[in-house]
Design an enzyme around this catalytic site. Structure first.
Site, PDB file in Angstrom:
ATOM      1  CB  SER A 128      -2.083  10.247   0.215  1.00  0.00           C
ATOM      2  OG  SER A 128      -1.928   8.866   0.534  1.00  0.00           O
ATOM      3  CD  GLU A 130       0.367   4.934   2.622  1.00  0.00           C
ATOM      4  OE1 GLU A 130       1.893   4.870   3.097  1.00  0.00           O
ATOM      5  OE2 GLU A 130      -0.588   4.148   2.697  1.00  0.00           O
ATOM      6  CE1 TYR A 152       2.148   8.783  -3.422  1.00  0.00           C
ATOM      7  CE2 TYR A 152       1.258   7.859  -1.194  1.00  0.00           C
ATOM      8  CZ  TYR A 152       1.096   8.686  -2.497  1.00  0.00           C
ATOM      9  OH  TYR A 152      -0.222   9.006  -3.026  1.00  0.00           O
TER      10      TYR A 152
HETATM   11  O1  F7E Z   1      -1.093  -1.659  -0.900  1.00  0.00           O
HETATM   12  C1  F7E Z   1      -0.311  -4.470   1.134  1.00  0.00           C
HETATM   13  C2  F7E Z   1       0.625  -3.296   1.185  1.00  0.00           C
HETATM   14  O2  F7E Z   1       0.092  -0.817  -3.002  1.00  0.00           O
HETATM   15  C3  F7E Z   1      -2.076  -1.770   0.238  1.00  0.00           C
HETATM   16  C4  F7E Z   1      -1.800   4.336  -3.318  1.00  0.00           C
HETATM   17  O3  F7E Z   1      -2.796   4.719  -4.090  1.00  0.00           O
HETATM   18  O4  F7E Z   1      -3.408   4.395  -1.436  1.00  0.00           O
HETATM   19  C5  F7E Z   1      -2.316   3.605  -2.101  1.00  0.00           C
HETATM   20  O5  F7E Z   1      -1.377   3.107  -1.495  1.00  0.00           O
HETATM   21  C6  F7E Z   1      -1.526  -2.581   1.423  1.00  0.00           C
HETATM   22  C7  F7E Z   1      -0.228  -2.236   1.862  1.00  0.00           C
HETATM   23  O6  F7E Z   1      -1.805   0.656  -1.617  1.00  0.00           O
HETATM   24  C8  F7E Z   1       0.979  -6.653  -1.609  1.00  0.00           C
HETATM   25  O7  F7E Z   1       1.719  -3.659   2.293  1.00  0.00           O
HETATM   26  C9  F7E Z   1       0.413  -6.990   0.611  1.00  0.00           C
HETATM   27  O8  F7E Z   1      -0.205  -2.317   3.097  1.00  0.00           O
HETATM   28  O9  F7E Z   1      -2.286  -1.251  -2.963  1.00  0.00           O
HETATM   29  P1  F7E Z   1      -1.195  -0.867  -2.077  1.00  0.00           P
HETATM   30  P2  F7E Z   1      -1.064   1.689  -0.513  1.00  0.00           P
HETATM   31  O10 F7E Z   1       0.287   1.366  -0.448  1.00  0.00           O
HETATM   32  O11 F7E Z   1      -2.077   1.592   0.474  1.00  0.00           O
HETATM   33  C10 F7E Z   1      -2.782   5.329  -0.876  1.00  0.00           C
HETATM   34  C11 F7E Z   1      -3.999   6.393  -0.155  1.00  0.00           C
HETATM   35  C12 F7E Z   1      -1.913   6.112  -1.936  1.00  0.00           C
HETATM   36  O12 F7E Z   1      -2.002   7.447  -1.751  1.00  0.00           O
HETATM   37  C13 F7E Z   1      -1.137   5.587  -2.733  1.00  0.00           C
HETATM   38  O13 F7E Z   1      -0.524   6.409  -3.943  1.00  0.00           O
HETATM   39  O14 F7E Z   1      -1.310  -4.037   0.639  1.00  0.00           O
HETATM   40  N1  F7E Z   1       0.342  -5.643   0.179  1.00  0.00           N
HETATM   41  N2  F7E Z   1       0.722  -7.369  -0.579  1.00  0.00           N
HETATM   42  C14 F7E Z   1       0.620  -5.504  -0.899  1.00  0.00           C
HETATM   43  N3  F7E Z   1       0.740  -4.160  -1.726  1.00  0.00           N
HETATM   44  C15 F7E Z   1       1.106  -4.348  -2.910  1.00  0.00           C
HETATM   45  N4  F7E Z   1       1.039  -3.315  -3.962  1.00  0.00           N
HETATM   46  N5  F7E Z   1       1.489  -5.555  -3.743  1.00  0.00           N
HETATM   47  C16 F7E Z   1       1.470  -6.903  -2.839  1.00  0.00           C
HETATM   48  O15 F7E Z   1       1.671  -7.905  -3.360  1.00  0.00           O
END
Ligand code: F7E
Length: 332
Positions: A128, A130, A152
């Site tokens: 990832s 990440e 993660y």
């Molecule tokens: O967050 C911001 C949050 O949870 C994206 C997974 O598939 O991609 C994914 O990880 C961004 C972050 O995905 C909210 O802070 C703002 O900066 O959709 P996400 P992620 O963390 O980027 C990678 C490549 C993976 O491998 C992972 O498994 O959005 N954000 N407000 C928020 N995020 C969430 N979830 N909810 C909010 O309300």
């Protein structure tokens, strides 16, 4: 004889797209699922319901080496795609222990069972972006050092090194995909893109008045999951195992996704999105943008879906699904 593939995490977004892709290529497709999924098929198998009768499911737990061993022993697999993981970054802060257990030990169990039973089986590990965390260079490619910012991310770095070590120490065909964010209408509801498209659709339909989000200024490189699973398959068809960054090369902010998704419904996100500190992370990854030139060059892979198309498809799908729910039929 068709080639046989096993997908761990087949019930998830990527697993379901990958199963469809491999079936279309003539593969015999097997999936590893949790036993509990069989008890609640409507909810837990919803993404693969339409594939019933065309794929074979095997119950096992990533927490149990013997259960994985028995599945791998049953069929002479040619390829194994290890996608199963606790993949929600925010949850990994809440419970780092179970994220580490399933993501690191689960990967280790699969690799160890393959080595024991089917060392010639080709292995794909779902790494990832990440893993890059606080980025050391931009855009990120296969040589960019890792600096993960969450349990993660740490678990994925460990999985990446495990997979690489089985390649180097035991001569196994192990490939690591370093996939940047990828989404689509099958995305889980907690991830920000789906949360936004579903939230916007609910507001449009009068089901909600607001949407609560965290950091709108985080930037990610978002592609379509259906495009990204093609890359997983291509990696395992190469003459030599290697690692590949899969990304669009373009980053956008969460705010831009809000703008587009609400805009699709003729709404102004600023009227409806409320900032809620509970959705901020203890350590954020501010910016990710990938350089997939190695995948373009060696795999001939290219993404086909733009950011705007992604938002449009997801909003349309959520509007359609929500529009069919009984609650709406009653309220007009
Ligand atoms: O967050 C911001 C949050 O949870 C994206 C997974 O598939 O991609 C994914 O990880 C961004 C972050 O995905 C909210 O802070 C703002 O900066 O959709 P996400 P992620 O963390 O980027 C990678 C490549 C993976 O491998 C992972 O498994 O959005 N954000 N407000 C928020 N995020 C969430 N979830 N909810 C909010 O309300």
């Amino acid at each position: 004889m068709p080639r046989k593939a096993l997908i761990t995490g087949i019930t998830g977004q990527d697993g379901s797209y990958l199963a469809e892709h491999l079936l279309a290529l003539g593969y015999e497709v097997h999936g590893l699922i949790r036993r509990v999924a069989l008890e609640e098929p409507e909810r837990r198998l919803s993404r693969i319901q339409h594939l019933a009768g065309r794929i074979q499911l095997h119950a096992a737990s990533l927490e149990s080496y013997p259960s994985i061993f028995h599945v791998i022993k049953r069929v002479d697999f040619d390829e194994l795609y290890h996608l199963a993981a606790q993949s929600f970054v925010a949850e990994s802060f809440a419970d780092g222990f179970s994220t580490m257990n399933s993501n690191i030990n689960g990967t280790h169990y699969v690799l160890a069972a393959l080595r024991e039973l089917r060392p010639a089986c080709r292995f794909y590990f779902a790494g990832s972006s990440e893993m890059f965390g606080t980025v050391q260079a931009s855009p990120q490619n296969e040589s960019t050092p890792f600096h993960p910012r969450s349990p993660y991310g740490i678990s994925k770095v460990a999985g990446f090194h495990l997979s690489t070590n089985y390649r180097e120490a035991h001569g196994m065909f192990c490939c690591n995909g370093i996939l940047f964010n990828h989404t689509g209408p099958r995305r889980g509801f907690e991830f920000v893109t789906r949360k936004i498209t579903r939230g916007a659709a609910r507001i449009k339909l009068g089901l909600d008045r607001e949407l609560r989000l965290g950091n709108l200024d985080a930037r990610r490189d978002w592609g379509h999951a259906a495009d990204y699973v093609r890359a997983m398959h291509l990696m395992l068809q190469q003459p030599e195992p290697a690692d590949f960054v899969i990304a669009t090369g373009i980053s956008h902010s969460v705010r831009q996704f809000c703008q587009l998704a609400f805009g699709e419904l003729d709404l102004d996100y600023r009227e409806f999105v409320k900032i809620d500190p509970q959705f901020y992370r203890p350590a954020e990854v501010d910016l990710l943008v990938g350089d997939a030139s190695k995948a373009h060059r060696l795999l001939g892979w290219q993404p086909t879906c733009t950011f705007a198309e992604l938002a449009r498809e997801m909003v349309a799908a959520d509007l359609e699904t929500l529009g069919k729910t009984p609650i709406l039929a009653g309220t007009g």
